[in-house]
Scaffold this motif. Structure first.
Motif: not given
Length: 259
Positions: A108, A112-114, A116-121
């Motif tokens: 995992k 990248e997951e963090n 994407n979260k910051m972009k979508n938040s």
């Protein structure tokens, strides 16, 4: 001027002479010890002897006695091993399932997951303040009562959902009781009752209007009071039936009346 005359200058000269004579007399009678010089010498002798430690005075090694092996070695006490009173549990073996879980976790990508979260938040809204005086004292607008937030809510003026659900459960519990003692009044009968009550109200009201304006006898007074009470009761029944659309009545109402 004659020598007999006194002047201030004579007094001044006389005082200076007297003071000089007193000082000479005091010096003559002042005691001075013979051992003052010895005392001062002993006092200043060891005054700064411990100001610095200086170089350590170590005796030089003698060439006739050379250094031997393990001469300056200090023997430490023997280390006694600590023996436990009980045995420790054995180390668990690594299973294949644990290895699989470790491989899955390592695959995992958290970075990248963090991202994407910051972009979508959504961005954080700034807090709104209002300045109360010229010195710059401020307080939050939200919750202060200056804005009409409660009126513009979607559920303003509506009954809450939990009350509606509670009402439905309460009605179902009355409808589906074990002995089936209560039944719901059908809407057709409710409307017929309302119409009959309205007709009865008109009849009583016409009878009330036929009464004379000036009541002289006791019978007329009693009749008027009875008619007014009946009109009030009919109005109350009509309001009750129009307000409540679901009304429950006793199932065996006719049997109860016969008894």
């Amino acid at each position: 001027m004659n020598n007999v005359d006194e002047t201030i200058y004579n007094l001044l000269n006389h005082s200076s002479k007297s003071s000089s004579s007193q000082s000479t007399n005091s010096k003559q009678h002042y005691y001075r010890s013979i051992f003052t010089s010895n005392v001062l010498q002993n006092f200043n002798k060891n005054k700064h002897s411990h100001r610095t430690m200086g170089l350590a005075i170590i005796p030089k090694p003698d060439p006739t006695h050379p250094l031997r092996r393990r001469q300056n070695y200090i023997e430490l006490p023997k280390i006694i091993p600590f023996i436990r009173s009980h045995r420790m549990p054995p180390i668990p073996k690594v299973n294949q399932q644990d290895n699989k879980n470790q491989i899955e976790k390592s695959s995992k990508n958290f970075i990248e997951e963090n991202i994407n979260k910051m972009k979508n938040s959504l961005p954080i809204c700034p807090r709104r303040y209002i300045v109360s005086d010229r010195k710059g004292n401020k307080f939050l607008i939200d919750g202060s009562g200056l804005e009409k937030d409660f009126i513009y809510k979607k559920n303003y003026g509506k009954t809450p959902r939990y009350l509606e659900a509670r009402k439905i459960v309460h009605e179902q519990s009355h409808c589906h009781s074990e002995d089936n003692s209560m039944i719901m009044l059908p809407p057709e009968e409710r409307l017929s009752l309302i119409n009959n009550l309205k007709d009865r109200y008109e009849d009583v009201f016409t009878e009330y209007q036929h009464l004379p304006l000036h009541l002289e006898t006791i019978s007329n007074i009693m009749k008027k009071t009875n008619l007014t009470n009946e009109l009030v009761n009919i109005e109350h029944d009509i309001d009750f039936l129009e307000k409540h659309q679901k009304i429950f009545i006793v199932n065996n109402y006719s049997d109860i009346n016969k008894k």
